[in-house]
Scaffold this motif. Structure first.
Motif, PDB file in Angstrom:
ATOM      1  N   SER A   1      -2.467  -8.114  -2.591  1.00 23.65           N
ATOM      2  CA  SER A   1      -1.992  -6.739  -2.633  1.00 23.65           C
ATOM      3  C   SER A   1      -2.572  -5.963  -1.456  1.00 23.65           C
ATOM      4  O   SER A   1      -3.725  -6.169  -1.075  1.00 23.65           O
ATOM      5  CB  SER A   1      -2.401  -6.084  -3.954  1.00 23.65           C
TER       6      SER A   1
ATOM      7  N   GLN B   1      -2.274  -1.814   0.451  1.00 26.25           N
ATOM      8  CA  GLN B   1      -1.725  -0.472   0.318  1.00 26.25           C
ATOM      9  C   GLN B   1      -2.051   0.350   1.544  1.00 26.25           C
ATOM     10  O   GLN B   1      -2.975   0.047   2.295  1.00 26.25           O
ATOM     11  CB  GLN B   1      -2.230   0.205  -0.943  1.00 26.25           C
TER      12      GLN B   1
ATOM     13  N   GLU C   1      -1.489   4.683   3.145  1.00 24.58           N
ATOM     14  CA  GLU C   1      -1.108   6.077   2.863  1.00 24.58           C
ATOM     15  C   GLU C   1      -0.866   6.788   4.178  1.00 24.58           C
ATOM     16  O   GLU C   1      -1.567   6.558   5.163  1.00 24.58           O
ATOM     17  CB  GLU C   1      -2.206   6.783   2.077  1.00 24.58           C
TER      18      GLU C   1
ATOM     19  N   GLN D   1       2.335   7.163  -0.434  1.00 27.83           N
ATOM     20  CA  GLN D   1       1.582   5.924  -0.636  1.00 27.83           C
ATOM     21  C   GLN D   1       2.539   4.755  -0.819  1.00 27.83           C
ATOM     22  O   GLN D   1       3.572   4.888  -1.474  1.00 27.83           O
ATOM     23  CB  GLN D   1       0.681   6.029  -1.861  1.00 27.83           C
TER      24      GLN D   1
ATOM     25  N   VAL E   1       2.313   0.593  -1.884  1.00 29.33           N
ATOM     26  CA  VAL E   1       1.514  -0.531  -2.382  1.00 29.33           C
ATOM     27  C   VAL E   1       2.447  -1.738  -2.447  1.00 29.33           C
ATOM     28  O   VAL E   1       3.511  -1.670  -3.065  1.00 29.33           O
ATOM     29  CB  VAL E   1       0.927  -0.252  -3.784  1.00 29.33           C
TER      30      VAL E   1
ATOM     31  N   CYS F   1       2.086  -3.263   5.257  1.00 24.89           N
ATOM     32  CA  CYS F   1       1.451  -3.757   4.028  1.00 24.89           C
ATOM     33  C   CYS F   1       1.929  -5.153   3.665  1.00 24.89           C
ATOM     34  O   CYS F   1       1.761  -5.595   2.533  1.00 24.89           O
ATOM     35  CB  CYS F   1       1.780  -2.830   2.859  1.00 24.89           C
TER      36      CYS F   1
END
Length: 122
Positions: free
Chosen positions: A9, A11, A13, A22, A24, A119
């Motif tokens: 994972s 993330q 912003e 944001q 993710v 990401c």
């Protein structure tokens, strides 16, 4: 050597047009889960899958289905636009998209796509 995590994972912003945004991205073995939010919550949950029944392999076809939240035409358009490259790069694994945006402008869509690329976990 440390073992690799089972679930990857990432993330990020960024402020887009004055709104904190944001992203993710999470990779599971059978699908990719992406959350795009300007409200701090998952929002509308959309499933995007590659349509393997398409006869023309040069023209990718995708199916969107709202699983939870508002089922509006703009939701389907936005979901396809921001996830098409993910489906292609991730070997056509399905994408589950959580979409909760205040600003649905073309500029926001372009910036969000760049954030998703940053990401990348697939």
């Amino acid at each position: 050597m440390a073992p690799q995590p089972l679930i990857k994972s990432r993330q990020t912003e960024k402020t887009i047009n004055g709104i904190p945004t944001q992203v993710v991205c999470t990779e599971f073995s059978n699908y990719i889960f992406i959350v795009l939010t300007q409200y701090g919550k998952i929002g509308t949950l959309v499933s995007i899958t590659s349509d393997s029944r398409s006869g023309d392999i040069d023209v990718p076809m995708f199916t969107t289905k709202v699983l939870l939240g508002k089922d509006e035409p703009l939701t389907h358009v936005y979901a396809k636009n921001v996830t098409t490259f993910v489906l292609q790069e991730a070997g056509n694994r399905p994408v589950l998209l959580g979409l909760s945006l205040k600003d649905n402008s073309a500029e926001t869509m372009k910036t969000v796509k760049d954030m998703i690329k940053g990401c990348q976990v697939w």
